[in-house]
Design an enzyme around this catalytic site. Structure first.
Site, PDB file in Angstrom:
ATOM      1  N   ASN A  25       0.794  -1.233   0.000  1.00  0.00           N
ATOM      2  CA  ASN A  25       0.000   0.000   0.000  1.00  0.00           C
ATOM      3  C   ASN A  25       0.822   1.277   0.000  1.00  0.00           C
ATOM      4  OD1 ASN A  25      -2.292  -1.497   0.064  1.00  0.00           O
ATOM      5  ND2 ASN A  25      -2.579  -1.330   2.278  1.00  0.00           N
ATOM      6  N   LYS A  27       3.809   4.103  -1.015  1.00  0.00           N
ATOM      7  CA  LYS A  27       4.247   4.730  -2.266  1.00  0.00           C
ATOM      8  C   LYS A  27       5.565   4.142  -2.736  1.00  0.00           C
ATOM      9  CE  LYS A  27       5.609   9.331  -3.933  1.00  0.00           C
ATOM     10  NZ  LYS A  27       4.948   9.243  -5.231  1.00  0.00           N
ATOM     11  N   LYS A  29       5.887   1.838  -5.815  1.00  0.00           N
ATOM     12  CA  LYS A  29       5.887   0.652  -6.676  1.00  0.00           C
ATOM     13  C   LYS A  29       6.243   0.996  -8.127  1.00  0.00           C
ATOM     14  CE  LYS A  29       1.702   0.098  -5.135  1.00  0.00           C
ATOM     15  NZ  LYS A  29       1.744   1.042  -4.003  1.00  0.00           N
ATOM     16  N   THR A  30       5.549   1.997  -8.642  1.00  0.00           N
ATOM     17  CA  THR A  30       5.819   2.381 -10.031  1.00  0.00           C
ATOM     18  C   THR A  30       7.172   3.068 -10.129  1.00  0.00           C
ATOM     19  OG1 THR A  30       3.476   2.583 -10.514  1.00  0.00           O
ATOM     20  CG2 THR A  30       4.975   3.786 -11.963  1.00  0.00           C
ATOM     21  N   THR A  31       7.458   3.927  -9.150  1.00  0.00           N
ATOM     22  CA  THR A  31       8.716   4.675  -9.241  1.00  0.00           C
ATOM     23  C   THR A  31       9.923   3.762  -9.054  1.00  0.00           C
ATOM     24  OG1 THR A  31       8.262   5.426  -7.002  1.00  0.00           O
ATOM     25  CG2 THR A  31       7.828   6.978  -8.760  1.00  0.00           C
ATOM     26  N   ARG A  39      18.239   2.430 -14.590  1.00  0.00           N
ATOM     27  CA  ARG A  39      19.485   1.665 -14.444  1.00  0.00           C
ATOM     28  C   ARG A  39      19.745   0.819 -15.688  1.00  0.00           C
ATOM     29  NH1 ARG A  39      19.863  -1.523  -8.999  1.00  0.00           N
ATOM     30  NH2 ARG A  39      20.716   0.456  -8.314  1.00  0.00           N
ATOM     31  N   PHE A  81      -8.757   5.567 -13.374  1.00  0.00           N
ATOM     32  CA  PHE A  81      -8.873   4.614 -12.291  1.00  0.00           C
ATOM     33  C   PHE A  81     -10.135   3.788 -12.418  1.00  0.00           C
ATOM     34  CE2 PHE A  81      -5.610   7.385 -10.834  1.00  0.00           C
ATOM     35  CZ  PHE A  81      -4.727   6.490 -10.268  1.00  0.00           C
ATOM     36  N   TRP A  83     -11.972   2.061 -10.537  1.00  0.00           N
ATOM     37  CA  TRP A  83     -13.119   2.024  -9.630  1.00  0.00           C
ATOM     38  C   TRP A  83     -14.160   3.103  -9.964  1.00  0.00           C
ATOM     39  CZ3 TRP A  83      -8.034   2.280  -7.935  1.00  0.00           C
ATOM     40  CH2 TRP A  83      -7.567   3.548  -7.579  1.00  0.00           C
ATOM     41  N   GLU A 118       0.865  -1.564 -12.790  1.00  0.00           N
ATOM     42  CA  GLU A 118      -0.511  -1.629 -12.253  1.00  0.00           C
ATOM     43  C   GLU A 118      -1.283  -2.830 -12.800  1.00  0.00           C
ATOM     44  OE1 GLU A 118      -0.384   0.389 -10.025  1.00  0.00           O
ATOM     45  OE2 GLU A 118       0.358   2.342 -10.665  1.00  0.00           O
TER      46      GLU A 118
HETATM   47  P1  ATP Z   1       4.416   5.832  -7.241  1.00  0.00           P
HETATM   48  O1  ATP Z   1       3.911   5.942  -8.664  1.00  0.00           O
HETATM   49  O2  ATP Z   1       4.505   7.177  -6.621  1.00  0.00           O
HETATM   50  O3  ATP Z   1       5.614   4.970  -7.111  1.00  0.00           O
HETATM   51  P2  ATP Z   1       2.795   3.610  -6.430  1.00  0.00           P
HETATM   52  O4  ATP Z   1       2.985   3.051  -7.777  1.00  0.00           O
HETATM   53  O5  ATP Z   1       3.431   2.887  -5.294  1.00  0.00           O
HETATM   54  O6  ATP Z   1       3.252   5.125  -6.414  1.00  0.00           O
HETATM   55  P3  ATP Z   1      -0.081   3.399  -6.798  1.00  0.00           P
HETATM   56  O7  ATP Z   1      -0.866   2.396  -6.023  1.00  0.00           O
HETATM   57  O8  ATP Z   1       0.197   3.162  -8.234  1.00  0.00           O
HETATM   58  O9  ATP Z   1       1.290   3.749  -6.033  1.00  0.00           O
HETATM   59  O10 ATP Z   1      -0.796   4.775  -6.563  1.00  0.00           O
HETATM   60  C1  ATP Z   1      -1.140   5.695  -7.530  1.00  0.00           C
HETATM   61  C2  ATP Z   1      -1.015   7.087  -6.954  1.00  0.00           C
HETATM   62  O11 ATP Z   1      -1.330   7.127  -5.562  1.00  0.00           O
HETATM   63  C3  ATP Z   1       0.379   7.657  -7.050  1.00  0.00           C
HETATM   64  O12 ATP Z   1       0.223   9.010  -7.393  1.00  0.00           O
HETATM   65  C4  ATP Z   1       0.952   7.512  -5.681  1.00  0.00           C
HETATM   66  O13 ATP Z   1       1.930   8.500  -5.404  1.00  0.00           O
HETATM   67  C5  ATP Z   1      -0.242   7.635  -4.796  1.00  0.00           C
HETATM   68  N1  ATP Z   1      -0.093   6.819  -3.573  1.00  0.00           N
HETATM   69  C6  ATP Z   1       0.710   5.753  -3.406  1.00  0.00           C
HETATM   70  N2  ATP Z   1       0.610   5.242  -2.167  1.00  0.00           N
HETATM   71  C7  ATP Z   1      -0.287   6.011  -1.530  1.00  0.00           C
HETATM   72  C8  ATP Z   1      -0.835   6.015  -0.199  1.00  0.00           C
HETATM   73  N3  ATP Z   1      -0.445   5.106   0.688  1.00  0.00           N
HETATM   74  N4  ATP Z   1      -1.761   6.960   0.111  1.00  0.00           N
HETATM   75  C9  ATP Z   1      -2.144   7.874  -0.806  1.00  0.00           C
HETATM   76  N5  ATP Z   1      -1.673   7.922  -2.069  1.00  0.00           N
HETATM   77  C10 ATP Z   1      -0.750   7.017  -2.430  1.00  0.00           C
HETATM   78 MG    MG Z   2       1.838   2.671  -9.310  1.00  0.00          MG
END
Ligand code: ATP
Ligand code: MG
Length: 186
Positions: A25, A27, A29-31, A39, A81, A83, A118
């Site tokens: 949950n 932040k 995963k994508t970054t 890299r 999104f 949902w 995703e």
């Molecule tokens: P990022 O792209 O920043 O690496 P993520 O891939 O881990 O995030 P996702 O589940 O894809 O996260 O979330 C999509 C969006 O929600 C992104 O803009 C991310 O920054 C944000 N987000 C991620 N985790 C959380 C959280 N725990 N609470 C609120 N927003 C979040």
């Molecule tokens: Mg993501």
């Protein structure tokens, strides 16, 4: 004689294509996937990222990818999104299109790393059968690295993967009411 705890040695000249999962949950995963892409590009690899959710609106990574072309290709194939959807059939068709684009890239031999960003949402919504994803992972080109991202990775995917990282939310600025910000969230 190596004991049972000794990790198998990999011949440095032979690449083992990894299956990497970024879930949880928090932040990142994508970054983190983009970090690996950066890299890889540094080694002159070709990288394809297909995005199941992000669509054609401006994202920092899209413009950065243009600067890293032709090594890095990011293909946003979503419409937002899921949902919020009014049309699950359309979303399912979009997810399939995205999946097939990524799979054909993976099988083309053009890329060393393919990222399904995703994809776990598409699996959770039943837009993509898990069995199909697992079957692909079993038969993917051996040296190809694959990253799959998204919350709630199914157990079978975690079992199939070599490296799994769970991003755990300790804190997120969102909880203080801070909206998504340029450069940080997109
Ligand atoms: P990022 O792209 O920043 O690496 P993520 O891939 O881990 O995030 P996702 O589940 O894809 O996260 O979330 C999509 C969006 O929600 C992104 O803009 C991310 O920054 C944000 N987000 C991620 N985790 C959380 C959280 N725990 N609470 C609120 N927003 C979040
Ligand atoms: Mg993501």
């Amino acid at each position: 004689m190596p004991g049972p705890q000794t990790p198998p040695r990999l011949d440095g000249s032979r690449r083992k294509g990894l299956i990497i999962v970024h879930t949880g949950n928090g932040k990142g995963k994508t970054t983190a996937a983009l970090g690996l892409a950066l890299r890889a590009v540094g080694h002159g690899w070709r990288v394809l990222m297909v995005q199941f959710i992000k669509g054609n609106w401006p994202y920092g990574e899209m413009d950065a990818a243009k600067r890293l072309a032709p090594e890095l290709t990011i293909k946003p194939m979503g419409e937002g999104f899921t949902w919020d959807t009014k049309n699950p059939e359309r979303d399912a068709a979009k997810a399939r299109e995205c999946w097939e684009f990524g799979v054909s890239g993976a099988r083309s031999g053009e890329y060393q790393l393919v990222i399904f960003d995703e994809i776990n949402y598409a699996l959770a919504y039943g837009y993509l059968p898990l069995d199909e994803v697992l079957a692909f992972l079993k038969t993917k080109p051996e040296s190809l690295h694959v990253i799959l991202t998204g919350r709630d990775a199914p157990k079978e995917l975690i079992d199939a993967a070599d490296t799994v990282t769970e991003m755990r939310e300790v804190k997120h600025a969102f909880a203080q009411g801070v909206k998504a910000q340029k450069g940080i969230e997109f």
